[in-house]
Design an enzyme around this catalytic site. Sequence first.
Site, PDB file in Angstrom:
ATOM      1  N   ARG A 158       6.499  -0.434 -11.584  1.00 13.41           N
ATOM      2  CA  ARG A 158       7.864  -0.913 -11.838  1.00 13.41           C
ATOM      3  C   ARG A 158       7.856  -2.399 -12.205  1.00 13.41           C
ATOM      4  O   ARG A 158       8.678  -2.862 -13.003  1.00 13.41           O
ATOM      5  CB  ARG A 158       8.642  -0.540 -10.595  1.00 13.41           C
ATOM      6  CG  ARG A 158       9.624  -1.377 -10.001  1.00 13.41           C
ATOM      7  CD  ARG A 158      10.391  -0.533  -8.990  1.00 13.41           C
ATOM      8  NE  ARG A 158      10.300  -1.101  -7.663  1.00 13.41           N
ATOM      9  CZ  ARG A 158      10.690  -0.482  -6.564  1.00 13.41           C
ATOM     10  NH1 ARG A 158      11.148   0.733  -6.625  1.00 13.41           N
ATOM     11  NH2 ARG A 158      10.615  -1.076  -5.415  1.00 13.41           N
ATOM     12  N   CYS A 216      10.486   1.363   2.553  1.00 14.17           N
ATOM     13  CA  CYS A 216      11.342   0.241   2.925  1.00 14.17           C
ATOM     14  C   CYS A 216      12.810   0.646   2.967  1.00 14.17           C
ATOM     15  O   CYS A 216      13.615  -0.046   3.571  1.00 14.17           O
ATOM     16  CB  CYS A 216      11.131  -0.899   1.949  1.00 14.17           C
ATOM     17  SG  CYS A 216      11.255  -0.342   0.258  1.00 14.17           S
ATOM     18  N   LYS A 268      -2.180  -8.174  -7.995  1.00 12.44           N
ATOM     19  CA  LYS A 268      -3.032  -8.068  -6.805  1.00 12.44           C
ATOM     20  C   LYS A 268      -2.494  -6.946  -5.916  1.00 12.44           C
ATOM     21  O   LYS A 268      -1.474  -7.094  -5.246  1.00 12.44           O
ATOM     22  CB  LYS A 268      -3.003  -9.387  -6.021  1.00 12.44           C
ATOM     23  CG  LYS A 268      -4.047  -9.418  -4.938  1.00 12.44           C
ATOM     24  CD  LYS A 268      -3.661 -10.256  -3.741  1.00 12.44           C
ATOM     25  CE  LYS A 268      -2.933  -9.494  -2.671  1.00 12.44           C
ATOM     26  NZ  LYS A 268      -3.575  -8.323  -2.107  1.00 12.44           N
ATOM     27  N   THR A 298       8.673  -9.201   4.944  1.00 16.04           N
ATOM     28  CA  THR A 298       9.513 -10.401   4.893  1.00 16.04           C
ATOM     29  C   THR A 298       8.687 -11.636   5.269  1.00 16.04           C
ATOM     30  O   THR A 298       8.857 -12.713   4.685  1.00 16.04           O
ATOM     31  CB  THR A 298      10.732 -10.219   5.824  1.00 16.04           C
ATOM     32  OG1 THR A 298      11.492  -9.119   5.310  1.00 16.04           O
ATOM     33  CG2 THR A 298      11.614 -11.450   5.881  1.00 16.04           C
ATOM     34  N   SER A 358      -2.740  -4.120  -2.700  1.00 15.24           N
ATOM     35  CA  SER A 358      -3.206  -4.178  -1.322  1.00 15.24           C
ATOM     36  C   SER A 358      -4.707  -3.863  -1.327  1.00 15.24           C
ATOM     37  O   SER A 358      -5.140  -2.940  -2.019  1.00 15.24           O
ATOM     38  CB  SER A 358      -2.438  -3.110  -0.545  1.00 15.24           C
ATOM     39  OG  SER A 358      -2.552  -3.330   0.803  1.00 15.24           O
ATOM     40  N   GLU A 385      10.894  -8.459  -2.975  1.00 16.87           N
ATOM     41  CA  GLU A 385      11.369  -7.151  -2.478  1.00 16.87           C
ATOM     42  C   GLU A 385      10.757  -6.971  -1.098  1.00 16.87           C
ATOM     43  O   GLU A 385       9.573  -6.642  -0.978  1.00 16.87           O
ATOM     44  CB  GLU A 385      10.885  -6.018  -3.413  1.00 16.87           C
ATOM     45  CG  GLU A 385      11.416  -6.095  -4.824  1.00 16.87           C
ATOM     46  CD  GLU A 385      12.863  -5.636  -4.927  1.00 16.87           C
ATOM     47  OE1 GLU A 385      13.442  -5.227  -3.913  1.00 16.87           O
ATOM     48  OE2 GLU A 385      13.414  -5.703  -6.030  1.00 16.87           O
ATOM     49  N   GLU A 413      12.301  -2.610  11.389  1.00 13.63           N
ATOM     50  CA  GLU A 413      11.929  -1.336  10.757  1.00 13.63           C
ATOM     51  C   GLU A 413      10.678  -0.794  11.451  1.00 13.63           C
ATOM     52  O   GLU A 413       9.718  -1.527  11.684  1.00 13.63           O
ATOM     53  CB  GLU A 413      11.728  -1.482   9.244  1.00 13.63           C
ATOM     54  CG  GLU A 413      10.587  -2.378   8.825  1.00 13.63           C
ATOM     55  CD  GLU A 413      10.353  -2.410   7.324  1.00 13.63           C
ATOM     56  OE1 GLU A 413      11.023  -1.685   6.579  1.00 13.63           O
ATOM     57  OE2 GLU A 413       9.481  -3.193   6.907  1.00 13.63           O
ATOM     58  N   TRP A 438       0.806  -1.226   0.000  1.00 15.01           N
ATOM     59  CA  TRP A 438       0.000   0.000   0.000  1.00 15.01           C
ATOM     60  C   TRP A 438       0.834   1.269   0.000  1.00 15.01           C
ATOM     61  O   TRP A 438       0.312   2.352  -0.266  1.00 15.01           O
ATOM     62  CB  TRP A 438      -0.913   0.014   1.243  1.00 15.01           C
ATOM     63  CG  TRP A 438      -0.131  -0.201   2.512  1.00 15.01           C
ATOM     64  CD1 TRP A 438       0.130  -1.407   3.107  1.00 15.01           C
ATOM     65  CD2 TRP A 438       0.554   0.773   3.297  1.00 15.01           C
ATOM     66  NE1 TRP A 438       0.920  -1.233   4.216  1.00 15.01           N
ATOM     67  CE2 TRP A 438       1.196   0.103   4.360  1.00 15.01           C
ATOM     68  CE3 TRP A 438       0.687   2.163   3.211  1.00 15.01           C
ATOM     69  CZ2 TRP A 438       1.959   0.758   5.325  1.00 15.01           C
ATOM     70  CZ3 TRP A 438       1.446   2.817   4.169  1.00 15.01           C
ATOM     71  CH2 TRP A 438       2.076   2.118   5.210  1.00 15.01           C
ATOM     72  N   PHE A 461       8.885   1.870  10.284  1.00 14.51           N
ATOM     73  CA  PHE A 461       7.943   2.317   9.254  1.00 14.51           C
ATOM     74  C   PHE A 461       7.155   3.542   9.746  1.00 14.51           C
ATOM     75  O   PHE A 461       5.931   3.610   9.633  1.00 14.51           O
ATOM     76  CB  PHE A 461       6.987   1.178   8.872  1.00 14.51           C
ATOM     77  CG  PHE A 461       6.966   0.913   7.388  1.00 14.51           C
ATOM     78  CD1 PHE A 461       8.123   0.639   6.692  1.00 14.51           C
ATOM     79  CD2 PHE A 461       5.773   0.945   6.664  1.00 14.51           C
ATOM     80  CE1 PHE A 461       8.118   0.392   5.326  1.00 14.51           C
ATOM     81  CE2 PHE A 461       5.755   0.710   5.298  1.00 14.51           C
ATOM     82  CZ  PHE A 461       6.939   0.426   4.640  1.00 14.51           C
TER      83      PHE A 461
HETATM   84  P1  NAD Z   1       2.351  -7.110   3.447  1.00 18.12           P
HETATM   85  O1  NAD Z   1       3.391  -8.153   3.275  1.00 18.12           O
HETATM   86  O2  NAD Z   1       1.432  -7.213   4.585  1.00 18.12           O
HETATM   87  O3  NAD Z   1       1.420  -7.032   2.158  1.00 18.12           O
HETATM   88  C1  NAD Z   1       1.950  -6.879   0.867  1.00 18.12           C
HETATM   89  C2  NAD Z   1       0.980  -7.477  -0.143  1.00 18.12           C
HETATM   90  O4  NAD Z   1       0.883  -8.885   0.096  1.00 18.12           O
HETATM   91  C3  NAD Z   1      -0.452  -6.932  -0.056  1.00 18.12           C
HETATM   92  O5  NAD Z   1      -0.981  -6.846  -1.350  1.00 18.12           O
HETATM   93  C4  NAD Z   1      -1.169  -8.006   0.751  1.00 18.12           C
HETATM   94  O6  NAD Z   1      -2.561  -8.037   0.510  1.00 18.12           O
HETATM   95  C5  NAD Z   1      -0.487  -9.249   0.194  1.00 18.12           C
HETATM   96  N1  NAD Z   1      -0.599 -10.420   1.065  1.00 18.12           N
HETATM   97  C6  NAD Z   1      -0.562 -10.497   2.405  1.00 18.12           C
HETATM   98  N2  NAD Z   1      -0.718 -11.788   2.804  1.00 18.12           N
HETATM   99  C7  NAD Z   1      -0.821 -12.532   1.679  1.00 18.12           C
HETATM  100  C8  NAD Z   1      -0.979 -13.921   1.413  1.00 18.12           C
HETATM  101  N3  NAD Z   1      -1.060 -14.818   2.399  1.00 18.12           N
HETATM  102  N4  NAD Z   1      -1.047 -14.327   0.127  1.00 18.12           N
HETATM  103  C9  NAD Z   1      -0.948 -13.441  -0.890  1.00 18.12           C
HETATM  104  N5  NAD Z   1      -0.808 -12.109  -0.708  1.00 18.12           N
HETATM  105  C10 NAD Z   1      -0.738 -11.666   0.562  1.00 18.12           C
HETATM  106  O7  NAD Z   1       3.143  -5.702   3.447  1.00 18.12           O
HETATM  107  P2  NAD Z   1       2.540  -4.226   3.556  1.00 18.12           P
HETATM  108  O8  NAD Z   1       2.188  -3.962   4.986  1.00 18.12           O
HETATM  109  O9  NAD Z   1       1.503  -4.006   2.514  1.00 18.12           O
HETATM  110  O10 NAD Z   1       3.825  -3.345   3.140  1.00 18.12           O
HETATM  111  C11 NAD Z   1       4.808  -2.965   4.049  1.00 18.12           C
HETATM  112  C12 NAD Z   1       6.032  -3.863   3.938  1.00 18.12           C
HETATM  113  O11 NAD Z   1       6.485  -3.867   2.599  1.00 18.12           O
HETATM  114  C13 NAD Z   1       7.205  -3.344   4.760  1.00 18.12           C
HETATM  115  O12 NAD Z   1       7.829  -4.425   5.392  1.00 18.12           O
HETATM  116  C14 NAD Z   1       8.129  -2.741   3.722  1.00 18.12           C
HETATM  117  O13 NAD Z   1       9.484  -2.696   4.087  1.00 18.12           O
HETATM  118  C15 NAD Z   1       7.891  -3.622   2.550  1.00 18.12           C
HETATM  119  N6  NAD Z   1       8.247  -2.947   1.317  1.00 18.12           N
HETATM  120  C16 NAD Z   1       9.344  -3.390   0.631  1.00 18.12           C
HETATM  121  C17 NAD Z   1       9.736  -2.737  -0.523  1.00 18.12           C
HETATM  122  C18 NAD Z   1      10.928  -3.202  -1.324  1.00 18.12           C
HETATM  123  O14 NAD Z   1      11.046  -2.814  -2.470  1.00 18.12           O
HETATM  124  N7  NAD Z   1      11.809  -4.014  -0.774  1.00 18.12           N
HETATM  125  C19 NAD Z   1       9.011  -1.638  -0.984  1.00 18.12           C
HETATM  126  C20 NAD Z   1       7.901  -1.218  -0.253  1.00 18.12           C
HETATM  127  C21 NAD Z   1       7.518  -1.891   0.889  1.00 18.12           C
END
Ligand code: NAD
Length: 477
Positions: A166, A290, A181, A236, A183, A256, A381, A157, A383
């Site tokens: 990207r 991130c 898919k 992660t 958020s 990522e 982190e 999100w 955040f």
């Molecule tokens: P999240 O892992 O909770 O969710 C990310 C996506 O995964 C969402 O679309 C969510 O609906 C989906 N998801 C969650 N559970 C799932 C499942 N069981 N099966 C399939 N899809 C599922 O992360 P978030 O809270 O949305 O984002 C924040 C995190 O993302 C932070 O840890 C941040 O560091 C990381 N992040 C990393 C980068 C990078 O490029 N390395 C960039 C931005 C954010």
Amino acid sequence: MKIKDFIAQKKYSSFINGSFVSPSQKTPISIDSPVEGKNWKTIFFSSKEDINRTLESSHEAFLSWKKIPSPIRGKTLKKIGNLLKENQKELAMLITQEMGKPITESEAEIEYAAGYFFWFSGEAERIYGISIPSQFENKRLHIHYEPVGVCGLITPWNFPLAIPARKIAAALAAGCTVVCKPSPETPLSLLALANLCEEAGLPPGVLNIIIGEEKEIGQQILASNLVRKISFTGSTEVGKYLFKESSTTLKKLTLELGGNAPAIVYDDANLDKAITEILAAKFRNTGQTCIAPNRIFVQESIYEDFLEKFQAKVQNLVVGDPRKETTELSMFLHPESIKKIQLHLEDAEKKGAKFLLKPKELYEPSILTEVTPKMVVFQEETFGPVCPILRFSTIEESVEMANDTPFGLAAYFFTENIQQADFSVSNLEFGIIGVNDGIPSTPQASFGGIKYSGFGREGGPTGIFEFLTEKYVSLKF
Ligand code: NAD
């Protein structure tokens, strides 16, 4: 549909096979906006059947999209980039309404997203093969690059348009088709992008956006043999789950994941410049990136001077309504973000940290001193706009403390000394290093991490390979 009309709608649903579908599942889900309040928009989640249909039509579309010469595919990407720029103002406001980031940052996000479409429109023309000399006169050896197939993209999100862009731009340039898919809280800017892709002439089925229950969509993507690649950005924890579960269908993966970036300020740094860069890196998206510095290390001899200058700048940051051009920090999308900040601050205080700047509201900036590696704020982190500061004496000590984390996404350091710079670049265990630079990410350079921050690269000269497979051809005559 004109983007203004698209954004003015109240109800949305998935974009499947070239159109916004009437969902077979009729339950409406309300989307709240951190800016506009509760029940801002309504979205219809896709059902299991919708998702299966999407995977099948995306595979069918792949069979024709991959045959279109890549320079022609590149032209469509360029059109999409141009449309993003033409509609920058409206799309930026949509991002701000959807997830609450300051409007100037949303405008920058559109520019950044468009940059990926321009970059990959060029990369589409540069999918070179390799010709290898054989030791036999009657053999010709070649390596061809081919699109991997249907790609499942799962995105977070915090950059609801730029992160999907990207991935999508790279996949389409390579000749893949996409089921993305987003958020569930922030699907609208991505649906707006799908609307622009349609206007740019992208054939039906090449890009699909599915909105629905995350676990259910995840399971269907993971189980499907039609999907040959998953590119995921997020936590992660979810990254590890996808890694494990994708083993049954052996998909190619790009992960990522989370970060825990250090920012090191050496005693020979230009202090004013270092502080400007740290502020840009730390407070972008109200600390919700991130690659935001999560631990700031300052060399002993300049420690007091740094604290004074840093505090003066941080306490003047403008916190407020993200729709205003002057706002630098704003509210959060998730109540959990506040809980995490509170937990980190309380733990740090309990273990001996001191507040140099204490926030009244938890979305306001805070500065902590006397931080140690035992504190959660050092290990995870946050955040959010929390600045934990540590002091160090030698360069070796700074690098050792910076590397004391299982994460390895981004690191920053500030120095005017070339030897110091060379030592730090060589020894910091991170995928992205900003040397006197707080904003290193750009479409023409690769983005990604090591260790618990995942693997694979996005953008840059290698990003397209994440969506290609190699075919070796030995021709004997
Ligand atoms: P999240 O892992 O909770 O969710 C990310 C996506 O995964 C969402 O679309 C969510 O609906 C989906 N998801 C969650 N559970 C799932 C499942 N069981 N099966 C399939 N899809 C599922 O992360 P978030 O809270 O949305 O984002 C924040 C995190 O993302 C932070 O840890 C941040 O560091 C990381 N992040 C990393 C980068 C990078 O490029 N390395 C960039 C931005 C954010």
